[in-house]
Design an enzyme around this catalytic site. Structure first.
Site: not given
Length: 315
Positions: A51, A299
């Site tokens: 992110k 991730s």
């Protein structure tokens, strides 16, 4: 659609502010899949998740604002708090009561205000919208924003540069910012590459929306893949059509399959959260076999330590 030029611009904009994360071959998953499996280790990013790419790109494009705000399941909020602190900006991160305590603490440790609003991502987003309308904050959504998508797309650029022979990329799927960006970059350079979205069975809003042909509301449920929770927004403008048009396949995992992915990656030396383990879980369950070489995006690392220990003990 966010295109390759915007993604390349984002890569130049965030250079030096985010890590170029490494790639590692997984021998265990290669054996299970029957094709070479490579892990893109994005959980080693500065804030522990991909992110940071989108948040850094979006904040870099802001003018004079009172501060930044968003609604987040944790990782985007942490990334936005980090990017805001780097520019000396105030950040207010709105989250639901389902966000794990470790992710809330990490946001506060970066000097941002963490507001717990209601029991869903959608309720938290209403507070972020109020801050934008009433107090002059810049609202940077976690996925449905062109600068966020372009920032996440830099991960796709790196994958093609590092693994030019990649045949498929497995992408954790929630609101679709990561998949949209990665697919836009990868398919622009390699039109034949396959993009496989992976999510959980419990409350996968994008999967339900694709099945309905339009964005729909889905009840949020507790899941090991907590950062894949939340709605996609009934007014979704970008990620829903991009995921619909660019994704080649979608796999939904049970909680046991996600846990198996977490345990396997721990054996390979990677402590990751549930969302980051869905690719491994899909391979181990026999749901993801190729083509190869197959790239799994790992991730994020922001799992509660006690939860991780419990999962390992349950093996």
């Amino acid at each position: 659609m966010v295109g390759l030029e915007a993604i390349r611009d984002a890569a130049r904009r965030i250079e030096g502010q985010v890590l170029r994360t490494p790639v590692a071959r997984s021998e265990g998953l290669t054996q299970a899949a029957g094709v070479p499996v490579l892990l893109k280790l994005e959980h080693q990013q500065t804030t522990g998740a991909f992110k940071l790419r989108g948040a850094t790109n979006a904040v870099a494009r802001l003018g004079d604002v009172a501060g930044v705000t968003t609604a987040s399941t944790g990782n985007h909020g942490r990334a936005l708090a980090h990017a805001a602190r780097a520019r000396g900006m105030r950040a207010v991160i709105c989250m639901s009561s389902l966000v794990p305590d470790n992710k809330v603490r990490a946001i506060r440790d970066l000097g941002a205000e963490a507001r717990i609003i209601g029991g869903s991502q959608d309720e938290a987003f209403l507070e972020a919208q109020r801050l934008e309308a009433d107090e002059g904050f810049a609202l940077i959504p976690p996925f449905d924003h062109p600068d966020v998508i372009a920032g996440q797309g830099t991960l796709g650029l790196e994958i093609i540069e590092q693994i030019p022979e990649a045949a498929a990329i497995a992408v954790p799927l929630s609101g679709g910012g990561l998949l949209a960006g990665v697919a836009a970059a990868a398919k622009a350079m390699r039109p034949d590459i396959r993009i496989i979205g992976i999510s959980m069975e419990r409350g996968a809003a994008m999967a339900a929306s694709l099945a309905a042909g339009q964005p729909v509301e889905v009840r949020e449920l507790p899941t090991l893949a907590d950062s894949l929770g939340g709605g996609i927004g009934l007014q979704n403008r970008l990620t829903f059509p991009m995921v619909r048009d660019l994704m080649d396949d979608l796999i939904l995992l049970t909680e046991d399959e996600i846990a198996a992915g977490i345990r396997h990656l721990a054996l390979e030396g990677h402590v990751v959260e549930g969302a980051a383990a869905v690719g491994a879980g899909a391979v181990l369950a026999g749901r993801l076999r190729g083509p190869g070489p197959l790239v799994l995006i790992v991730s994020g690392a922001n799992i509660d330590p006690a939860t991780h220990a419990d999962i390992l003990r349950a093996a």
